[in-house]
Design a protein around this motif. Structure first.
Motif, PDB file in Angstrom:
ATOM      1  N   LEU A   1       0.782  -1.079   0.037  1.00  0.00           N
ATOM      2  CA  LEU A   1       0.060   0.107   0.053  1.00  0.00           C
ATOM      3  C   LEU A   1       0.860   1.252   0.001  1.00  0.00           C
ATOM      4  O   LEU A   1       0.536   2.388  -0.940  1.00  0.00           O
ATOM      5  CB  LEU A   1      -0.977  -0.045   1.396  1.00  0.00           C
ATOM      6  N   TRP A   2       1.802   1.453   0.758  1.00  0.00           N
ATOM      7  CA  TRP A   2       2.818   2.440   0.901  1.00  0.00           C
ATOM      8  C   TRP A   2       3.471   2.617  -0.159  1.00  0.00           C
ATOM      9  O   TRP A   2       3.979   3.776  -0.763  1.00  0.00           O
ATOM     10  CB  TRP A   2       3.364   2.598   2.368  1.00  0.00           C
ATOM     11  N   SER A   3       4.011   1.641  -0.764  1.00  0.00           N
ATOM     12  CA  SER A   3       4.952   1.740  -2.022  1.00  0.00           C
ATOM     13  C   SER A   3       3.881   2.155  -3.333  1.00  0.00           C
ATOM     14  O   SER A   3       4.579   2.977  -3.886  1.00  0.00           O
ATOM     15  CB  SER A   3       5.334   0.152  -2.298  1.00  0.00           C
ATOM     16  N   MET A   4       2.765   1.582  -3.198  1.00  0.00           N
ATOM     17  CA  MET A   4       1.956   2.149  -4.296  1.00  0.00           C
ATOM     18  C   MET A   4       1.710   3.687  -4.077  1.00  0.00           C
ATOM     19  O   MET A   4       1.585   4.486  -5.251  1.00  0.00           O
ATOM     20  CB  MET A   4       0.537   1.361  -4.362  1.00  0.00           C
ATOM     21  N   CYS A   5       1.489   4.231  -2.846  1.00  0.00           N
ATOM     22  CA  CYS A   5       1.297   5.568  -2.641  1.00  0.00           C
ATOM     23  C   CYS A   5       2.366   6.209  -3.227  1.00  0.00           C
ATOM     24  O   CYS A   5       2.116   7.414  -3.564  1.00  0.00           O
ATOM     25  CB  CYS A   5       0.906   5.769  -1.136  1.00  0.00           C
TER      26      CYS A   5
ATOM     27  N   CYS B   1       9.745  16.741   6.017  1.00  0.00           N
ATOM     28  CA  CYS B   1       8.980  16.512   4.681  1.00  0.00           C
ATOM     29  C   CYS B   1       7.454  17.295   5.055  1.00  0.00           C
ATOM     30  O   CYS B   1       7.214  17.783   3.924  1.00  0.00           O
ATOM     31  CB  CYS B   1       9.038  15.178   4.405  1.00  0.00           C
ATOM     32  N   ILE B   2       7.000  17.045   5.961  1.00  0.00           N
ATOM     33  CA  ILE B   2       5.679  17.692   6.064  1.00  0.00           C
ATOM     34  C   ILE B   2       5.734  19.109   6.289  1.00  0.00           C
ATOM     35  O   ILE B   2       4.936  19.839   5.778  1.00  0.00           O
ATOM     36  CB  ILE B   2       4.861  16.910   7.571  1.00  0.00           C
ATOM     37  N   PHE B   3       6.697  19.586   7.065  1.00  0.00           N
ATOM     38  CA  PHE B   3       6.944  21.299   6.920  1.00  0.00           C
ATOM     39  C   PHE B   3       7.191  21.757   5.626  1.00  0.00           C
ATOM     40  O   PHE B   3       6.539  22.783   5.298  1.00  0.00           O
ATOM     41  CB  PHE B   3       8.316  21.312   7.919  1.00  0.00           C
ATOM     42  N   PHE B   4       7.787  21.072   4.703  1.00  0.00           N
ATOM     43  CA  PHE B   4       8.206  21.356   3.356  1.00  0.00           C
ATOM     44  C   PHE B   4       7.024  21.540   2.717  1.00  0.00           C
ATOM     45  O   PHE B   4       6.694  22.456   1.940  1.00  0.00           O
ATOM     46  CB  PHE B   4       9.142  20.341   2.813  1.00  0.00           C
ATOM     47  N   VAL B   5       6.135  20.532   2.716  1.00  0.00           N
ATOM     48  CA  VAL B   5       5.047  20.316   1.870  1.00  0.00           C
ATOM     49  C   VAL B   5       4.137  21.408   2.423  1.00  0.00           C
ATOM     50  O   VAL B   5       3.410  21.911   1.484  1.00  0.00           O
ATOM     51  CB  VAL B   5       4.230  18.854   2.134  1.00  0.00           C
ATOM     52  N   LEU B   6       3.999  21.855   3.487  1.00  0.00           N
ATOM     53  CA  LEU B   6       2.958  22.841   4.053  1.00  0.00           C
ATOM     54  C   LEU B   6       3.244  24.085   3.347  1.00  0.00           C
ATOM     55  O   LEU B   6       2.725  24.963   3.029  1.00  0.00           O
ATOM     56  CB  LEU B   6       2.782  22.561   5.595  1.00  0.00           C
TER      57      LEU B   6
ATOM     58  N   MET C   1      -7.907  21.728   2.259  1.00  0.00           N
ATOM     59  CA  MET C   1      -8.670  21.873   3.668  1.00  0.00           C
ATOM     60  C   MET C   1      -8.864  20.388   4.029  1.00  0.00           C
ATOM     61  O   MET C   1      -9.031  19.966   5.207  1.00  0.00           O
ATOM     62  CB  MET C   1      -9.959  22.661   3.552  1.00  0.00           C
ATOM     63  N   LEU C   2      -9.252  19.612   3.060  1.00  0.00           N
ATOM     64  CA  LEU C   2      -9.477  18.058   3.286  1.00  0.00           C
ATOM     65  C   LEU C   2      -8.228  17.445   3.693  1.00  0.00           C
ATOM     66  O   LEU C   2      -8.217  16.546   4.631  1.00  0.00           O
ATOM     67  CB  LEU C   2      -9.896  17.625   1.855  1.00  0.00           C
ATOM     68  N   PHE C   3      -7.106  17.699   3.248  1.00  0.00           N
ATOM     69  CA  PHE C   3      -5.816  17.196   3.377  1.00  0.00           C
ATOM     70  C   PHE C   3      -5.672  17.715   5.055  1.00  0.00           C
ATOM     71  O   PHE C   3      -5.385  16.664   5.910  1.00  0.00           O
ATOM     72  CB  PHE C   3      -4.717  17.602   2.604  1.00  0.00           C
ATOM     73  N   ILE C   4      -5.663  18.891   5.442  1.00  0.00           N
ATOM     74  CA  ILE C   4      -5.385  19.378   6.561  1.00  0.00           C
ATOM     75  C   ILE C   4      -6.368  18.662   7.479  1.00  0.00           C
ATOM     76  O   ILE C   4      -5.835  18.249   8.770  1.00  0.00           O
ATOM     77  CB  ILE C   4      -5.153  20.811   6.733  1.00  0.00           C
ATOM     78  N   VAL C   5      -7.415  18.695   7.548  1.00  0.00           N
ATOM     79  CA  VAL C   5      -8.667  18.187   8.282  1.00  0.00           C
ATOM     80  C   VAL C   5      -8.479  16.798   8.566  1.00  0.00           C
ATOM     81  O   VAL C   5      -7.976  16.255   9.801  1.00  0.00           O
ATOM     82  CB  VAL C   5      -9.884  18.695   7.737  1.00  0.00           C
ATOM     83  N   ILE C   6      -8.021  15.762   7.461  1.00  0.00           N
ATOM     84  CA  ILE C   6      -8.007  14.314   7.776  1.00  0.00           C
ATOM     85  C   ILE C   6      -6.626  14.117   8.450  1.00  0.00           C
ATOM     86  O   ILE C   6      -6.543  13.471   9.592  1.00  0.00           O
ATOM     87  CB  ILE C   6      -7.765  13.591   6.287  1.00  0.00           C
ATOM     88  N   ALA C   7      -5.327  14.952   8.160  1.00  0.00           N
ATOM     89  CA  ALA C   7      -4.287  14.486   8.665  1.00  0.00           C
ATOM     90  C   ALA C   7      -4.109  15.314  10.021  1.00  0.00           C
ATOM     91  O   ALA C   7      -3.747  14.658  11.094  1.00  0.00           O
ATOM     92  CB  ALA C   7      -3.047  15.265   7.914  1.00  0.00           C
TER      93      ALA C   7
ATOM     94  N   SER D   1       0.735  10.654   3.731  1.00  0.00           N
ATOM     95  CA  SER D   1       1.042  10.619   2.344  1.00  0.00           C
ATOM     96  C   SER D   1      -0.261  10.112   1.945  1.00  0.00           C
ATOM     97  O   SER D   1      -0.745  11.049   0.523  1.00  0.00           O
ATOM     98  CB  SER D   1       1.945   9.593   2.254  1.00  0.00           C
ATOM     99  N   PHE D   2      -1.129   9.464   2.239  1.00  0.00           N
ATOM    100  CA  PHE D   2      -2.423   8.868   1.516  1.00  0.00           C
ATOM    101  C   PHE D   2      -3.435  10.484   1.571  1.00  0.00           C
ATOM    102  O   PHE D   2      -4.022  10.355   0.875  1.00  0.00           O
ATOM    103  CB  PHE D   2      -3.092   7.958   2.433  1.00  0.00           C
ATOM    104  N   ALA D   3      -2.993  11.236   2.681  1.00  0.00           N
ATOM    105  CA  ALA D   3      -4.288  12.388   2.857  1.00  0.00           C
ATOM    106  C   ALA D   3      -3.736  13.439   1.921  1.00  0.00           C
ATOM    107  O   ALA D   3      -4.578  14.077   1.339  1.00  0.00           O
ATOM    108  CB  ALA D   3      -4.030  12.786   4.274  1.00  0.00           C
ATOM    109  N   PHE D   4      -2.498  13.640   1.375  1.00  0.00           N
ATOM    110  CA  PHE D   4      -2.148  14.458   0.550  1.00  0.00           C
ATOM    111  C   PHE D   4      -2.033  13.883  -0.878  1.00  0.00           C
ATOM    112  O   PHE D   4      -2.156  14.735  -1.690  1.00  0.00           O
ATOM    113  CB  PHE D   4      -0.617  14.755   0.955  1.00  0.00           C
ATOM    114  N   MET D   5      -2.268  12.637  -1.071  1.00  0.00           N
ATOM    115  CA  MET D   5      -2.157  12.159  -2.515  1.00  0.00           C
ATOM    116  C   MET D   5      -3.602  12.640  -3.377  1.00  0.00           C
ATOM    117  O   MET D   5      -3.302  13.050  -4.683  1.00  0.00           O
ATOM    118  CB  MET D   5      -2.329  10.699  -2.691  1.00  0.00           C
TER     119      MET D   5
END
Length: 486
Positions: free
Chosen positions: A11-15, A78-83, A191-197, A216-220
């Motif tokens: 699952l995580w490799s596919m993501c 990486c999360i800091f960088f993404v946001l 908003m969907l990403f930030i709320v879920i994560a 990673s799944f929330a951001f995809m």
């Protein structure tokens, strides 16, 4: 015996692979869209999301606290960088957002990233206390950590709240300025990403939910929606560009119509004058007591012939100047040259230019649209005529030739003008480059080049060995056609 197949790894490799693939699509879009910053930021977010997925996967199989701590710090970086990239992307892509909110985010976020990187027990988390193996309901186990949080984490939470506010405000401003689809993708997806994560991650930190991190799944979905938006915009731009090019070609033809209007009026005036004279003569014959019907019949035949002559000129003009779409098929180059010669004969006469044609017999049909080939020929002939404007009247001569050349037909238009300078030769077919002293927009040859290339041919120019210049272009011969040679 336990199976070696790992659902978590799959699952995580596919993501990670999906995020990387979306990133590759975005970097190609970035390259095609003239290196715009928003597309580069989106690509960087995709690469960071790929790393997040890989770090999450590695954390699941960490065997000691020290290794988990290092992976956890890299994951947080990486999360800091993404946001931060997401905030800058919204600013670049939508062009709106409050600077009063943006500046604190840009200042606070890098400080936290730096502190968390330099100090293992930084302001985000004090320490990974211990790790344990947790078993899933299908029998596979993963590493789960107990984490001691720091009061400084509230600074991170505050910055995250500022990011949410900024993204919503930027999306709303974009919506009000007509960028509704972009606003929905950026605002809604973020908003969907930030709320879920933002809900799942604190629960995992507190140990209330014993699952792996799934940021990673929330951001995809954001990456997928952005990629779809980019591709859709690129396709719309390509469609608009094609429409604009067709319109430019049509306007170029209309511009040529204005240029040759006087000559066309002269060509129409001759048959119309003849029709009027013959009609008046026929009326006089019919007024006689015993009219000569054979003479009247001859007059009527002359009227019909003159009418067909005028109708031929009008028909050629309608075909050339009122069509937008390309109709692929078999085109006969010699016929196209004859049509253009008839249309331009009045203009050539008024400019005292002699047009000669040397057309190969039994010339095979070529692949393409005859009207667009006529447009290329008319452009080249008119350019040759303008090039000889300073030449003596007796020396103004244009020669149009056609010859078969292997699997192609070679068409050339030669003049007796001053020729082309060495500086101008490489730039002749560039848009908006012109050698005309006045009234030249510089789009005619560029359009000719695009039409010829679209037909699978080549176009170039060179100077004659004695005097003047010659333009040549090739068109591929149509195979297995029932068209008769022209």
């Amino acid at each position: 015996m336990q199976s070696s197949f790992s659902v978590l790894t799959m699952l995580w490799s596919m993501c990670a692979a999906a995020c990387f693939m979306l990133g590759m699509i975005q970097v190609m879009t970035w390259y095609q869209r003239k290196w715009k910053t928003a597309y580069l930021l989106s690509f960087s977010m995709a690469i960071a999301a790929t790393l997040i997925a890989l770090f999450e996967l590695s954390m699941m199989f960490a065997t000691d606290v020290e290794r988990y701590q290092v992976l956890f710090s890299l994951h947080a970086f990486c999360i800091f960088f993404v946001l931060l990239s997401l905030v800058l992307f919204a600013r670049s892509y939508l062009g709106h957002g409050s600077q009063w909110i943006l500046v604190p985010i840009i200042v606070l976020w890098p400080i936290q990233v730096l502190a968390n990187t330099l100090f293992p027990e930084g302001p985000l988390y004090l320490n990974v206390l211990q790790i344990e193996r947790v078993e899933t309901y299908w029998g596979e186990s993963f590493t789960f950590a107990r984490i001691e949080t720091s009061p400084m984490k509230y600074l991170t939470d505050t910055t995250t709240a500022l990011i949410m506010i900024y993204l919503m405000q930027s999306a709303w401003a974009g919506w009000r300025h007509g960028m509704r689809q972009r606003a929905i993708v950026v605002g809604g997806g973020s908003m969907l990403f930030i709320v879920i994560a933002g809900i799942h991650t604190p629960l995992v930190d507190a140990g209330l939910v014993r699952t792996p991190y799934m940021i990673s799944f929330a951001f995809m979905p954001i990456l997928a929606s952005l990629t779809y938006q980019f591709v859709s915009e690129a396709e719309r731009d390509r469609t608009d560009l094609q429409r604009m090019r067709r319109e430019m070609e049509r306007l170029s033809r209309i511009g040529m119509l204005g240029e040759v209007a006087a000559g066309i009026a002269h060509e129409l005036n001759q048959p119309l004058t003849a029709i009027l004279s013959n009609a008046q003569a026929a009326r006089r014959f019919l007024e006689l007591e015993n009219p000569d019907l054979d003479e009247v019949r001859d007059i009527v035949n002359d009227i019909i012939a003159d009418d067909k002559r005028a109708g031929g000129v009008i028909h050629g003009l309608r075909a050339m100047f009122n069509r937008d779409e390309t109709l692929p098929g078999a085109a006969r180059v010699n016929d196209a040259i004859r049509v253009v010669s008839k249309i331009l004969i009045g203009e050539l006469r008024s400019n005292k230019v002699k047009l000669e044609t040397e057309l190969a017999k039994n010339l095979p049909a070529v692949i393409g649209d005859e009207v667009q080939i006529q447009q290329v020929l008319m452009n080249l002939i008119l350019n040759a005529m303008h090039a000889m404007s300073d030449a003596p009247d007796h020396a103004r001569r244009i020669v149009v030739r056609t010859v078969p050349a292997g699997g192609e037909v070679l068409i050339s238009v030669a003049d007796t003008g001053p020729g082309i300078s060495a500086e101008a030769l490489p730039r002749l077919f560039e848009p908006f480059y012109t050698m005309q002293k006045k009234d030249g927009l510089g789009v005619g040859l560029a359009i000719c080049s695009r039409i010829v290339e679209r037909h699978g041919g080549r176009i170039w120019a060179e100077n004659n060995s004695d005097v003047g210049a010659i333009f040549k272009f090739t068109l591929p011969i149509k195979r297995d056609t029932d068209e008769k040679p022209a």
